[in-house]
Design a protein around this motif. Sequence first.
Motif, mmCIF file in Angstrom:
data_model
loop_
_atom_site.group_PDB
_atom_site.id
_atom_site.type_symbol
_atom_site.label_atom_id
_atom_site.label_comp_id
_atom_site.label_asym_id
_atom_site.label_seq_id
_atom_site.Cartn_x
_atom_site.Cartn_y
_atom_site.Cartn_z
ATOM 1 N N GLY A 6 -25.665 -16.446 8.131
ATOM 2 C CA GLY A 6 -26.360 -17.020 7.380
ATOM 3 C C GLY A 6 -27.538 -16.078 6.937
ATOM 4 O O GLY A 6 -28.619 -16.530 6.571
ATOM 5 N N ALA A 7 -27.120 -14.788 7.205
ATOM 6 C CA ALA A 7 -28.398 -13.791 7.299
ATOM 7 C C ALA A 7 -28.061 -12.840 6.359
ATOM 8 O O ALA A 7 -29.029 -12.292 5.646
ATOM 9 N N GLN B 111 -23.647 -11.817 2.166
ATOM 10 C CA GLN B 111 -22.429 -11.392 1.590
ATOM 11 C C GLN B 111 -21.549 -12.525 1.254
ATOM 12 O O GLN B 111 -20.782 -12.521 0.263
ATOM 13 N N CYS B 112 -21.723 -13.691 1.810
ATOM 14 C CA CYS B 112 -20.678 -14.868 1.341
ATOM 15 C C CYS B 112 -21.250 -15.981 0.288
ATOM 16 O O CYS B 112 -20.725 -16.759 -0.133
ATOM 17 N N MET C 160 -23.882 -21.018 1.357
ATOM 18 C CA MET C 160 -23.515 -20.152 2.019
ATOM 19 C C MET C 160 -22.507 -20.477 2.959
ATOM 20 O O MET C 160 -22.984 -21.135 4.069
ATOM 21 N N CYS D 271 -20.554 -19.694 5.352
ATOM 22 C CA CYS D 271 -20.612 -19.048 6.799
ATOM 23 C C CYS D 271 -21.238 -20.236 7.800
ATOM 24 O O CYS D 271 -20.713 -20.371 8.888
HETATM 25 S S1 FES Z 1 -24.669 -14.903 5.157
HETATM 26 FE FE1 FES Z 1 -23.529 -13.262 6.141
HETATM 27 S S2 FES Z 1 -21.613 -13.949 5.958
HETATM 28 FE FE2 FES Z 1 -22.702 -15.695 5.267
#
Ligand code: FES
Lengths: 315, 202
Positions: free
Chosen positions: A265-266, A269-270, A300, A302
């Motif tokens: 969650g940082a 990307q997702c 997000m 992930c």
């Molecule tokens: S915020 Fe990094 S993979 Fe979901």
Amino acid sequence: MSAQVLQVAEVEALSPLVTRFRFVHPEGEALPLFSGGAHVVVEMPDGAVLRRNAYSLISDPLDGSGYEIAVRRDEAGRGGSRFMHAEVAVGDLLRVGAPVNLFALDLRARRHVLIAGGIGITPFLAQIRQLIRLQLPFELHYAVRSRAEAAAARLLPDLAQVHLHISEEGSRMDLGEILSGQPLGTHVYVCGPEGLVDGVLDTARCLGWPKGALHSEAFLAPPPGEAFEVTLARSGRKIAVGPHQSLLEALEAAEVEVPWLCRGGACGQCETHVTSCSGHIEHHDHWLSDEARASQSAIMPCVSRFRGADLTIDR
Amino acid sequence: MPRTEFSPAIFSRPVYPGLISQGAVPAIMLAEGAGAEALIDLALADASVMDRAHVIYIPARGDSATGARLGQLGAKMYHEAPSYAACLERYRKALADAHMGTWLYLAGSEGLIGQAAAEATAAGLPADAILSEHRGPVTRRMQCVHCKGITEEVATDPFTCAHCGRSLFVRDHFSRRLGAFQGVAIDAETPGIVPEPRSIQR
Ligand code: FES
């Protein structure tokens, strides 16, 4: 994501809850070097599910002979750490991703203050090796509840600027004192439970520290929750997400491609656009803006979950 | 004099978003000429900003009234100096004694802001702890890239380097390290052919 098969070379209990794992190349080849604060994603074939958990590297960033991680057993978690503790033994082969650093030292700083709570010590174990090698001024504060929990204590160098705070023994960490009177050009890094991260950031802000000098990493494992279902806007498919599965893992299991980097969650990307939502998205990330969160226009996968009648995402 | 506004410019031109109170945290405030008004406005918006402030003011020649008003804002320390050079040692000492959490408020001409910000950065102050407000003339502080001499208060393009006498083209390229814009010979390829200087006071 580029991952390679590595072999478990050492498994060592650091404390009742924390175990150190060392991975090496099966043919003894050198692994890519990294920088302090980097993590790797370890793939765990756990029965029917493939788990991918991110762990900070704790070994020397300039030592390519192996990668080391420390895993805290989380009974309430989704099973990744239990798998590492119960199933992984010396000689096993696991797929490990290339190191990625989302918590790097800012080498423009004149002084580095590192603050760790519990298992949040892990990224700093690699960072202090880097700082010592570069001969940069630093101080490390490592806060734990009890001496038995101080898993990393003996991995730390015996230096005057390394401080162990054991709250049970009355040596609580005093954030105001640590953050007051630091020379110009000091940067602060904090990693640990959310309460500690917030405490450090709030204290620093009250003392007038500018944002750019503050760095934090809340080690976010995807929290378990209730099972839910999501609809994929592009194909109309419906995907079930189990209570101990993240939405990202469920999408991967269904062979839907989603980019990712940190799985915590940082990194951003997702990020996935939400096309319709009736219900409540449980946002657990550190990425989305408050507006995006409130409008439920993005999720997000992930770390975040959903509760309600319908969630349709743009995948 | 009100806040100086620029037309939108190229990327490497500094912007001066204005002074915003960070509350009663330790602060160094350096103002010159019309910059005093920015500090007065700041204190009007939040009087507590002066509680722990060390104010250094460089008044315009012959102006003692503005300094008198500034001196009454309740700053922890107030000091006046006839020029930037004259207060540089005091300013450096204030920076050397400062800790993380100290904010720097700069107000005045672009040349003053540029030099003072460069000095603070060299002392380790993070760039995001520096607030600035441009008040006063739109003239530029220029460095000649050939002889490295600084020409103050440049009002035209091209202009004549005060040190080596070359005709210099005024670039929008700002050096944060020097706190000055860069000037390059305008007639390097056509020696002697120098366009009519035009005003850059826009
Ligand atoms: S915020 Fe990094 S993979 Fe979901």
